[in-house]
Scaffold this motif. Structure first.
Motif: not given
Length: 381
Positions: A50-55, A264-273
């Motif tokens: 979801l984070q990867a798609a939203q961002q 993308a995974f590095t960014e999204a995994f860190a921001r994923a809530i």
């Protein structure tokens, strides 16, 4: 040469219920003989997607879709191309690929398909429109899957089977998929995500709440509704291991897309809530520590740093104590099972990670850049 990118996060969440069990309580687990808060790997993987798609971290064409409503998606796609009443033809094409629909025109189980695969199915039906003219059997619910498949020309059957190749979707490549009826279309995950567990012992808490009826009469005292919700607050250890070679293979050798997937995974995994009960608790708490390490021998989950739970102290936050325990365990484990080429980069807001144990960065974007550059230097990805 094997090359794994590991992600080690320490993240403290305020009172919340991010991932519920079948009773509505926060998920938990016993670890090291003590009850711990837990957020499942499935929950965090969905939050990552979801984070990867939203961002917009990954282009729409390189994303996956998890759904039973494949027929509806294809009908809409073909309608945009001027093809009306496409459903009967689509059913024949899907049957040719080995996908069967139930009585509600849904696939029998959730499919995880790349957007490229979905587009390819639409293109197949469009290009073979006349060949897929439906015989009467397509609307007969008693007809078998074998009979439905036989309605498709051999050329369509051959093409349909080749379409299920993962579609070069980054999230399908990362998290893998299993199609029960078509093992040849299965894809082993390039990334393994652990269940997040608290670094310390946790007990459940209960919130007794009431709600007032705004239109209640003067003689109506008390609440219009009462209830209770369970919650907890915990400092979590989160872990993921990404096989860079497998990621590249799942993306069909597309090096540029593999690099984009890493970023993308590095960014999204860190921001994923996770989204569970966020309207009630608003626990939007980013990680206090993100450590990334390139491993050359084998992945090393550091959860045993917390086999003995961290004990709360009045003079140190749980996050700082957890980071210190993580660094100590890494020194011990790395000395035995690590490789001299292993290298760390850390984003540490606690100040507890030793300065001589890797490269420090100040921003998440810098950490993402470091991952891409180091993997490219070692793997040519």
């Amino acid at each position: 040469m094997s090359l794994f990118v590991e992600y080690h996060l320490i993240q403290n969440f305020a009172p919340s219920n991010l991932n519920r069990d079948d009773t509505g309580a926060p998920k938990d687990a016993v670890f090291g003989g003590y009850r711990r808060a837990r957020v499942s790997s499935q929950c965090f993987k969905r939050a990552v997607r979801l984070q990867a798609a939203q961002q917009n971290l990954v282009a729409p064409q390189a994303r996956g879709v998890r759904t039973k409503k494949l027929l509806d998606l294809l009908v809409a796609d073909l309608a945009s191309k001027g093809r009306s009443d496409a459903a009967p033809r689509i059913k024949i094409a899907l049957a040719a690929a080995g996908l069967q629909l139930d009585d509600k025109d849904r696939t029998q189980y959730l499919l995880f398909l790349g957007q490229g695969e979905i587009d390819a199915f639409g293109a197949l039906v469009d290009s073979h429109w006349d060949d897929l003219a439906p015989p009467a059997i397509t609307d007969d619910k008693k007809k078998t899957k074998k009979e439905a498949k036989a309605a498709a020309p051999d050329e369509v059957v051959k093409k349909a089977k080749k379409l299920l190749d993962g579609g070069k979707a980054v999230d399908v490549a990362l998290f893998g998929r299993m199609l029960a009826d078509m093992p040849e279309a299965n894809q082993d995950a390039a990334c393994q995500v652990a269940h997040a567990i608290s670094t310390h012992r946790v007990e459940r808490e209960f919130d007794y709440f009431t709600a007032v009826d705004d239109k209640g009469d003067a003689d109506e005292s008390g609440a219009g509704m009462i209830g209770q919700v369970e919650f907890n607050s915990a400092t979590f250890y989160r872990y993921a291991a990404l096989d860079t070679g497998k990621l590249l293979a799942n993306l069909q050798g597309d090096q540029e897309l593999a690099q984009a997937g890493l970023a993308a995974f590095t960014e999204a995994f860190a921001r994923a809530i996770p989204t569970g009960k966020q309207n009630t608790f608003a626990a939007h708490n980013p990680p206090s520590f993100i450590g990334v390490v390139l491993r050359h021998a084998s992945p090393l989950n550091l959860a045993n740093a917390f086999e003995k739970p961290v004990t709360p102290r009045h003079d140190q936050p749980l996050t700082a104590q957890s980071v210190a325990a993580l660094a100590h365990h890494e020194r011990q484990l790395g000395a035995v099972y690590g490789d001299a080429r292993d290298q760390w980069a850390v984003l540490d807001l606690t100040g507890a990670w030793p300065q001589d144990q890797g490269q420090a960065v100040a921003r998440l974007s810098q950490l993402s850049d470091w991952v891409q550059a180091e993997v490219a230097a070692r793997r040519g990805v």
